[in-house]
Design a protein around this motif. Structure first.
Motif, PDB file in Angstrom:
ATOM      1  N   ALA A  15      36.897  21.706 -45.116  1.00 51.49           N
ATOM      2  CA  ALA A  15      36.587  23.046 -44.617  1.00 51.49           C
ATOM      3  C   ALA A  15      35.453  22.982 -43.586  1.00 51.49           C
ATOM      4  O   ALA A  15      35.444  23.730 -42.599  1.00 51.49           O
ATOM      5  CB  ALA A  15      36.199  23.958 -45.779  1.00 51.49           C
ATOM      6  N   PHE A  16      34.515  22.088 -43.813  1.00 52.89           N
ATOM      7  CA  PHE A  16      33.392  21.915 -42.895  1.00 52.89           C
ATOM      8  C   PHE A  16      33.874  21.421 -41.538  1.00 52.89           C
ATOM      9  O   PHE A  16      33.459  21.934 -40.488  1.00 52.89           O
ATOM     10  CB  PHE A  16      32.392  20.930 -43.498  1.00 52.89           C
ATOM     11  CG  PHE A  16      31.285  20.515 -42.580  1.00 52.89           C
ATOM     12  CD1 PHE A  16      30.349  21.435 -42.122  1.00 52.89           C
ATOM     13  CD2 PHE A  16      31.163  19.194 -42.172  1.00 52.89           C
ATOM     14  CE1 PHE A  16      29.321  21.052 -41.267  1.00 52.89           C
ATOM     15  CE2 PHE A  16      30.139  18.801 -41.331  1.00 52.89           C
ATOM     16  CZ  PHE A  16      29.215  19.727 -40.874  1.00 52.89           C
ATOM     17  N   GLN A  17      34.756  20.442 -41.530  1.00 49.51           N
ATOM     18  CA  GLN A  17      35.286  19.931 -40.266  1.00 49.51           C
ATOM     19  C   GLN A  17      36.041  21.021 -39.517  1.00 49.51           C
ATOM     20  O   GLN A  17      35.961  21.112 -38.280  1.00 49.51           O
ATOM     21  CB  GLN A  17      36.192  18.717 -40.529  1.00 49.51           C
ATOM     22  CG  GLN A  17      35.482  17.512 -41.119  1.00 49.51           C
ATOM     23  CD  GLN A  17      34.334  17.007 -40.265  1.00 49.51           C
ATOM     24  OE1 GLN A  17      34.355  17.116 -39.035  1.00 49.51           O
ATOM     25  NE2 GLN A  17      33.305  16.458 -40.902  1.00 49.51           N
ATOM     26  N   SER A  22      36.031  25.116 -35.025  1.00 48.83           N
ATOM     27  CA  SER A  22      36.479  26.495 -34.818  1.00 48.83           C
ATOM     28  C   SER A  22      35.833  27.178 -33.619  1.00 48.83           C
ATOM     29  O   SER A  22      36.197  28.305 -33.272  1.00 48.83           O
ATOM     30  CB  SER A  22      36.172  27.324 -36.072  1.00 48.83           C
ATOM     31  OG  SER A  22      34.763  27.507 -36.221  1.00 48.83           O
ATOM     32  N   GLY A  23      34.871  26.523 -33.006  1.00 52.15           N
ATOM     33  CA  GLY A  23      34.146  27.144 -31.907  1.00 52.15           C
ATOM     34  C   GLY A  23      32.882  27.857 -32.344  1.00 52.15           C
ATOM     35  O   GLY A  23      32.203  28.497 -31.536  1.00 52.15           O
ATOM     36  N   ALA A  24      32.550  27.753 -33.629  1.00 51.76           N
ATOM     37  CA  ALA A  24      31.333  28.389 -34.145  1.00 51.76           C
ATOM     38  C   ALA A  24      30.096  27.738 -33.520  1.00 51.76           C
ATOM     39  O   ALA A  24      30.117  26.565 -33.132  1.00 51.76           O
ATOM     40  CB  ALA A  24      31.269  28.244 -35.663  1.00 51.76           C
ATOM     41  N   ASP A  25      29.019  28.500 -33.440  1.00 50.62           N
ATOM     42  CA  ASP A  25      27.755  27.967 -32.955  1.00 50.62           C
ATOM     43  C   ASP A  25      27.150  27.083 -34.044  1.00 50.62           C
ATOM     44  O   ASP A  25      26.803  27.576 -35.117  1.00 50.62           O
ATOM     45  CB  ASP A  25      26.802  29.116 -32.610  1.00 50.62           C
ATOM     46  CG  ASP A  25      25.479  28.622 -32.051  1.00 50.62           C
ATOM     47  OD1 ASP A  25      24.629  28.161 -32.844  1.00 50.62           O
ATOM     48  OD2 ASP A  25      25.304  28.684 -30.830  1.00 50.62           O
ATOM     49  N   TRP A  26      27.023  25.806 -33.765  1.00 50.12           N
ATOM     50  CA  TRP A  26      26.591  24.863 -34.798  1.00 50.12           C
ATOM     51  C   TRP A  26      25.149  25.096 -35.217  1.00 50.12           C
ATOM     52  O   TRP A  26      24.815  24.931 -36.396  1.00 50.12           O
ATOM     53  CB  TRP A  26      26.772  23.433 -34.308  1.00 50.12           C
ATOM     54  CG  TRP A  26      28.199  23.029 -34.131  1.00 50.12           C
ATOM     55  CD1 TRP A  26      29.312  23.815 -34.313  1.00 50.12           C
ATOM     56  CD2 TRP A  26      28.677  21.748 -33.736  1.00 50.12           C
ATOM     57  NE1 TRP A  26      30.451  23.098 -34.048  1.00 50.12           N
ATOM     58  CE2 TRP A  26      30.098  21.832 -33.692  1.00 50.12           C
ATOM     59  CE3 TRP A  26      28.081  20.541 -33.397  1.00 50.12           C
ATOM     60  CZ2 TRP A  26      30.895  20.738 -33.334  1.00 50.12           C
ATOM     61  CZ3 TRP A  26      28.871  19.456 -33.034  1.00 50.12           C
ATOM     62  CH2 TRP A  26      30.260  19.550 -33.003  1.00 50.12           C
ATOM     63  N   LYS A  71      25.454  39.288 -42.758  1.00 47.92           N
ATOM     64  CA  LYS A  71      24.065  38.794 -42.747  1.00 47.92           C
ATOM     65  C   LYS A  71      23.978  37.395 -42.152  1.00 47.92           C
ATOM     66  O   LYS A  71      22.907  36.992 -41.664  1.00 47.92           O
ATOM     67  CB  LYS A  71      23.501  38.784 -44.165  1.00 47.92           C
ATOM     68  CG  LYS A  71      23.471  40.179 -44.802  1.00 47.92           C
ATOM     69  CD  LYS A  71      23.029  40.111 -46.246  1.00 47.92           C
ATOM     70  CE  LYS A  71      23.072  41.492 -46.897  1.00 47.92           C
ATOM     71  NZ  LYS A  71      22.741  41.439 -48.340  1.00 47.92           N
ATOM     72  N   VAL A  72      25.064  36.647 -42.260  1.00 45.45           N
ATOM     73  CA  VAL A  72      25.141  35.312 -41.655  1.00 45.45           C
ATOM     74  C   VAL A  72      26.448  35.248 -40.871  1.00 45.45           C
ATOM     75  O   VAL A  72      27.273  36.161 -40.924  1.00 45.45           O
ATOM     76  CB  VAL A  72      25.089  34.193 -42.717  1.00 45.45           C
ATOM     77  CG1 VAL A  72      23.799  34.247 -43.514  1.00 45.45           C
ATOM     78  CG2 VAL A  72      26.292  34.273 -43.665  1.00 45.45           C
ATOM     79  N   SER A  73      26.661  34.166 -40.166  1.00 49.37           N
ATOM     80  CA  SER A  73      27.867  34.025 -39.353  1.00 49.37           C
ATOM     81  C   SER A  73      29.118  33.992 -40.230  1.00 49.37           C
ATOM     82  O   SER A  73      29.071  33.577 -41.395  1.00 49.37           O
ATOM     83  CB  SER A  73      27.790  32.745 -38.524  1.00 49.37           C
ATOM     84  OG  SER A  73      27.750  31.605 -39.368  1.00 49.37           O
TER      85      SER A  73
END
Length: 270
Positions: A15-17, A22-26, A71-73
């Motif tokens: 799921a982490f990979q 996914s294009g999320a801001d790391w 509250k979070v991404s």
């Protein structure tokens, strides 16, 4: 980790990979995961609720969404939802995994910027500096000290001298030790870095620094022995007199003169 937690961690890693791809801001993802770890560590009732293997997985996912949604991404919510849906042998395994994925995200940022080797080396050297300076070690590891003040001290020590990822992980180690000793935290971080690059880290203690030829020869010899690439971390310790001490994981090969002298003393005394 026991069997069920190992399987859960493997599912979490997948799921982490996906989250990274996914294009999320790391950078945001890392901060969110560190924050969620702190929330879980600080609330035993919540920790039990999301870590209970007998509780319905969808119910735990919904709880994560209710608590952290908005509250979070979304990437962090989705990842932690997948983690809590797994069966964990212990609550600590779950929270350790959330923290580890936060650290991995920071390491992934460093690797993407071509700073992977630099960050690994800087983390190692910072840990050695702190451990070797009793006053600094006490200032950074005192559990009764103000965490913000400790974080500020880390910033003053490292600002402009190391990669941003190094400074972030060093600050995290100080403000959120989670019951671990200072050197153990950095070993955990370095183990994650080595694992990401599918290599082992060998800590080499010698009286004088090794030159490039000596480093290459030792790395090649250790790679043949362990069957994996080896990252050398060299510690200069004049009191060993001569020879080298090599530690890979829990295995130690000590060829220093100091060790031989100690053995001789024990033999004579015996």
């Amino acid at each position: 980790m026991r069997g069920s937690s190992r399987a859960a961690a493997a599912a979490g890693q997948r799921a982490f990979q996906s989250a990274l791809a996914s294009g999320a801001d790391w950078s945001t993802l890392a901060e969110d995961l560190f924050g969620i770890t702190a929330v879980l560590d600080g609330n035993a009732t919540l920790r039990r609720a999301v870590g209970d293997p007998s509780r319905d997985a969808d119910a735990k996912r919904r709880l994560v969404g209710q608590l952290f949604g908005g509250k979070v991404s979304q990437a962090a919510v989705d990842l932690v939802s997948e983690l809590v849906a797994q069966r964990w042998s212990s609550e600590r395994d779950l929270t350790d995994t959330v923290e580890s994925l936060a650290v991995e995200t920071v390491l992934a940022l460093a690797e993407a910027g071509g700073r992977g080797d630099q960050v690994e080396d800087e983390l190692f050297r910072f840990e050695r500096i702190v451990v070797g300076n009793p006053g600094l070690r006490d200032a950074l590891t005192d559990r009764n000290a103000d965490r913000d003040a400790q974080a500020t001290l880390v910033g003053q020590l490292l600002q402009g001298k190391v990669a941003a990822e190094t400074a972030r992980l060093a600050r995290q180690a100080v403000i959120a030790p989670r019951g671990r000793k200072f050197d153990r935290i950095f070993r955990d971080y370095l183990d994650l870095a080595a694992k990401r690059r599918q290599q082992l880290t060998a800590v080499v203690t010698a009286a004088v620094d090794l030159d490039e030829v000596q480093r290459n020869r030792l790395a090649v010899a250790l790679q043949r022995l362990y069957g994996k690439p080896i990252q050398l971390q060299v510690v200069i310790e004049p009191k060993v007199v001569g020879g080298i001490r090599v530690q890979v994981g829990d295995e130690v090969v000590d060829g220093t003169i100091l060790r031989r002298l100690e053995s001789a003393r024990r033999h004579i005394a015996g």
